[in-house]
Design a protein around this motif. Structure first.
Motif, short mmCIF file in Angstrom:
data_model
loop_
_atom_site.label_atom_id
_atom_site.label_comp_id
_atom_site.label_asym_id
_atom_site.label_seq_id
_atom_site.Cartn_x
_atom_site.Cartn_y
_atom_site.Cartn_z
N ARG A 144 24.72 7.40 9.28
CA ARG A 144 25.12 6.64 10.46
C ARG A 144 24.96 5.15 10.18
NH1 ARG A 144 25.65 9.14 15.48
NH2 ARG A 144 26.79 7.22 15.81
N ASP A 199 23.96 1.32 11.30
CA ASP A 199 23.15 0.63 12.29
C ASP A 199 24.07 -0.30 13.08
OD1 ASP A 199 23.61 -1.59 10.66
OD2 ASP A 199 21.55 -1.72 9.95
N ARG A 200 23.54 -0.91 14.11
CA ARG A 200 24.37 -1.74 15.00
C ARG A 200 25.05 -2.88 14.24
NH1 ARG A 200 21.92 -4.22 20.46
NH2 ARG A 200 20.49 -5.12 18.97
N ARG A 236 21.20 6.57 15.65
CA ARG A 236 21.55 5.85 14.42
C ARG A 236 20.57 6.14 13.28
NH1 ARG A 236 26.10 3.51 15.52
NH2 ARG A 236 26.40 2.19 17.31
N ARG A 237 19.44 6.77 13.57
CA ARG A 237 18.49 7.10 12.50
C ARG A 237 18.95 8.30 11.67
NH1 ARG A 237 14.19 5.28 16.18
NH2 ARG A 237 14.19 7.30 17.16
N SER A 293 19.19 0.19 23.36
CA SER A 293 18.44 0.24 22.10
C SER A 293 17.81 1.61 21.89
CB SER A 293 17.35 -0.83 22.08
OG SER A 293 17.90 -2.10 22.11
N THR A 308 20.77 4.30 21.29
CA THR A 308 21.46 4.19 20.01
C THR A 308 20.52 4.29 18.83
OG1 THR A 308 21.37 1.77 20.08
CG2 THR A 308 23.35 2.82 20.97
N ALA A 309 19.27 3.87 18.98
CA ALA A 309 18.34 3.91 17.85
C ALA A 309 18.08 5.34 17.41
CB ALA A 309 17.02 3.22 18.20
N ARG A 348 23.60 -7.87 4.32
CA ARG A 348 24.32 -6.79 5.03
C ARG A 348 25.51 -6.30 4.21
NH1 ARG A 348 22.07 -3.81 7.28
NH2 ARG A 348 23.98 -3.06 8.18
#
Length: 172
Positions: free
Chosen positions: A42, A44-45, A37-38, A30, A33-34, A78
């Motif tokens: 990009r 998000d998961r 991914r910000r 977490s 990747t967090a 989503r």
């Protein structure tokens, strides 16, 4: 130390060790990747997993809900976000049914490929120095864990391609 749960279902020390290792793994994953991914542009998961599910087929919202184990309203939010980003589109059911399906766009394919490459690069960096046979064993055990999770939960993510070959020599 006993290696199996007792007859009353109590956890053994090994199961407790596995749980602890997974907890730490999840936390590190977490964190790693967090931060990545910000960055703008990009996924998000959840977006990454959803796009992966649409990579080789079209799916209705109910199919996505069942595959991902999420309620339809969550999947609806989503998919709305991914449609706004133009990485998926809504199309008529290819089989002629009433439900609309979602399809990954060419922009979505490019983004997914970029994300996948970034994920694999990150894995290669984290696993520098591992022996090929240890990487193979890790991949095998993770696959076995995934199959156990799928068997007990009834969920099964679609896999668009075979697991990546991470046994090739790593830099460093």
């Amino acid at each position: 130390m006993d290696s199996t749960p007792g007859p009353d279902g109590a956890e053994s020390g090994i199961i407790a060790d596995v749980e602890s290792a997974l907890q730490v793994f999840d936390r590190y994953l977490s964190i790693v990747t967090a931060s990545d991914r910000r960055r703008p542009g990009r996924l998000d998961r959840a977006g990454y997993i959803l796009l992966s599910q649409l990579e080789s087929t079209t799916l209705a919202i109910s199919d996505l809900s069942e595959i991902m184990g999420l309620d339809v309203s969550t999947i609806n939010r989503r998919t709305a976000s991914l449609m706004a980003d133009r990485v998926i589109e809504r199309i008529p059911d290819p089989a002629g049914g009433m439900a609309r399906h979602f399809r990954i766009t060419s922009q979505g394919r490019r983004l997914l490929a970029s994300e996948r490459e970034a994920n694999r690069l990150g894995l290669r960096q984290m696993l520098v120095g591992w022996r090929a046979q240890d990487l193979s064993e890790l991949a095998r055990l993770l696959g076995q864990l995934n199959h156990s999770i799928e068997a007990s939960s009834g969920l099964q993510l679609r896999r668009a391609d075979p697991p990546p070959d991470i046994t090739t020599p790593l830099p460093g």
